[in-house]
Enzyme design. Structure first.
Site, PDB file in Angstrom:
ATOM      1  CB  SER A 184       0.765   2.551   6.103  1.00 39.22           C
ATOM      2  OG  SER A 184       1.148   3.589   5.236  1.00 39.22           O
ATOM      3  CB  THR A 185       2.465   6.316   8.454  1.00 38.10           C
ATOM      4  OG1 THR A 185       1.952   6.650   7.170  1.00 38.10           O
ATOM      5  CG2 THR A 185       3.342   7.436   8.968  1.00 38.10           C
ATOM      6  CG  HIS A 211       0.975   1.274   2.629  1.00 37.82           C
ATOM      7  ND1 HIS A 211      -0.039   2.039   3.164  1.00 37.82           N
ATOM      8  CD2 HIS A 211       0.392   0.117   2.232  1.00 37.82           C
ATOM      9  CE1 HIS A 211      -1.182   1.381   3.085  1.00 37.82           C
ATOM     10  NE2 HIS A 211      -0.945   0.197   2.540  1.00 37.82           N
ATOM     11  CG  MET A 305      -1.315   7.767   5.757  1.00 40.15           C
ATOM     12  SD  MET A 305      -0.572   9.359   5.336  1.00 40.15           S
ATOM     13  CE  MET A 305       0.554   8.882   4.026  1.00 40.15           C
ATOM     14  CG  ASP A 308      -4.253  -1.085   2.117  1.00 40.80           C
ATOM     15  OD1 ASP A 308      -5.158  -1.750   1.578  1.00 40.80           O
ATOM     16  OD2 ASP A 308      -3.047  -1.371   2.030  1.00 40.80           O
TER      17      ASP A 308
END
Length: 373
Positions: A184-185, A211, A305, A308
């Site tokens: 993600s991030t 993401h 963050m 998941d």
């Protein structure tokens, strides 16, 4: 910045947009300062010393990319890019992520701020606890990492997971096998630490749930394809999995594995509304576990963050599969891999630039011995 209140410097040439973002963040409890130009932002940065900077991608005069590059050199701070997320904006925003921005969010259009406001606040809050990455020359980074994979500078864990029998994991072994990546991030630059280091004859396909909004993933896949020996493509439709390929899940949707006509495929499916992050890593791994034995799967959980991917990869680990969690010292945001580690689901914990080497050692042991040092 006193009393635990986080300070955000909002940089945008539009007075209306500065006010919208400032109001949104102020209502969420942040202290907000603003700047109308890149030059003003650079001048105010050492004075304000913000915890996070939100930076417009497209500004007259000094544009967002130029301002970002100078921030990362002169006064490194976590930066969240604010983009219209159009096709052209996606190119510029992905370049910003390569230059060290933590994440990107959609610019709040008139009447739409309610739909994206929660995501903006969550992203800024996560960015405040992130570590900005100083971006060095990509070519040199890849050269050094490849040398480390080929040589003795690779740190083998003291207690590695027992590998499946060599005959089952060597290149060319019968049966399917897939590497599943959740990220993600901070993902785009982290994927550049890993995927370009995998050799063209890497025996298992790689499926990535990053993401990201739909406007980004085709551009991300195209950029990674230019860097990688493997073929990198976005999953727009059912895609047959084969060695030598990396599938990037289409943004804004989810991806699952399916078997059709006897062939393993990555399939783009509508985003599951009960899951907060998309493309969803837990959904990807759960679908893989329904189709393949655990010893034919490797799960890799990277920066991001939230949590998941942690639940499903912990299950994969418990059932005898191999898993890697990115370590805190390289993760931009440690949330996702940290949750996997807390669940006891991380077989190995490694910094991002060591992960490709571990995958090669697991899945290509015969070739490494044959072409060894």
């Amino acid at each position: 910045m006193g009393n635990g209140v986080l300070t955000v410097l909002v940089v945008d040439d539009s007075a209306l947009m500065r006010r919208r973002i400032a109001d949104l963040l102020g209502e969420a409890g942040f202290r907000v300062e603003t700047a109308a130009t890149g030059e003003e932002a650079l001048a105010r940065l050492p004075v304000v010393d913000p915890d996070v900077v939100t930076l417009d991608v497209t500004m007259p005069g000094m544009d967002g990319l130029t301002c970002l590059a100078r921030i990362m050199v002169e006064h490194p701070k976590p930066v969240v890019m604010v983009s219209a997320l159009t096709g052209a904006g996606a190119e510029e925003t992905l370049e910003a992520l390569r230059l060290g921005a933590v994440d990107a969010v959609q610019k709040p259009a008139a009447g739409a701020i309610g739909r994206i406001g929660e995501g903006l606040v969550e992203t800024v809050r996560a960015a405040a606890s992130s570590r900005p990455r100083r971006v060095h020359g990509l070519r040199e980074r890849l050269r050094l990492a490849r040398a480390r994979i080929a040589g003795e500078d690779f740190v083998v864990p003291e207690a590695p997971l027992p590998a499946p029998p060599a005959a089952r994991v060597a290149a060319g072994a019968e049966g399917d096998g897939v590497v599943l990546v959740g990220v993600s991030t901070g993902g785009p630059s982290t994927l550049e630490d890993i995927l370009p280091l995998l050799p063209a004859d890497f025996p298992w396909p790689v499926v990535v749930a990053q993401h990201m909004p739909a406007a980004f993933t085709a551009t991300l896949a195209r950029r990674l394809n230019e860097l990688c020996a493997l073929r990198v493509l976005e999953v727009e439709r059912a895609t047959v999995l084969a060695p030598g390929m990396v599938c990037i899940a289409r943004g804004g949707a989810d991806v699952e594995l399916a078997r059709r006509g006897g062939r393993l495929q990555a399939v783009c499916v509508p985003a599951a509304p009960e899951r907060p992050w998309h493309p969803n890593a837990d959904r990807l791994v759960a679908s893989a576990l329904r189709l393949l034995p655990p010893d034919r799967l490797v799960g890799v959980l990277l920066t991001g963050m939230g949590n998941d991917g942690a639940e499903s990869m912990a299950e994969l680990h418990a059932r005898g599969g191999r898993t890697i969690a990115e370590s805190e010292d390289s993760a931009v945001v440690f949330g996702m891999p940290q949750d996997l580690i807390r669940r006891g689901g991380a077989g190995i914990v490694l910094p991002s630039d060591r992960i490709a080497g571990q995958l090669v050692r697991w899945l290509m042991p015969a070739q490494r011995r044959a072409g060894g040092h």
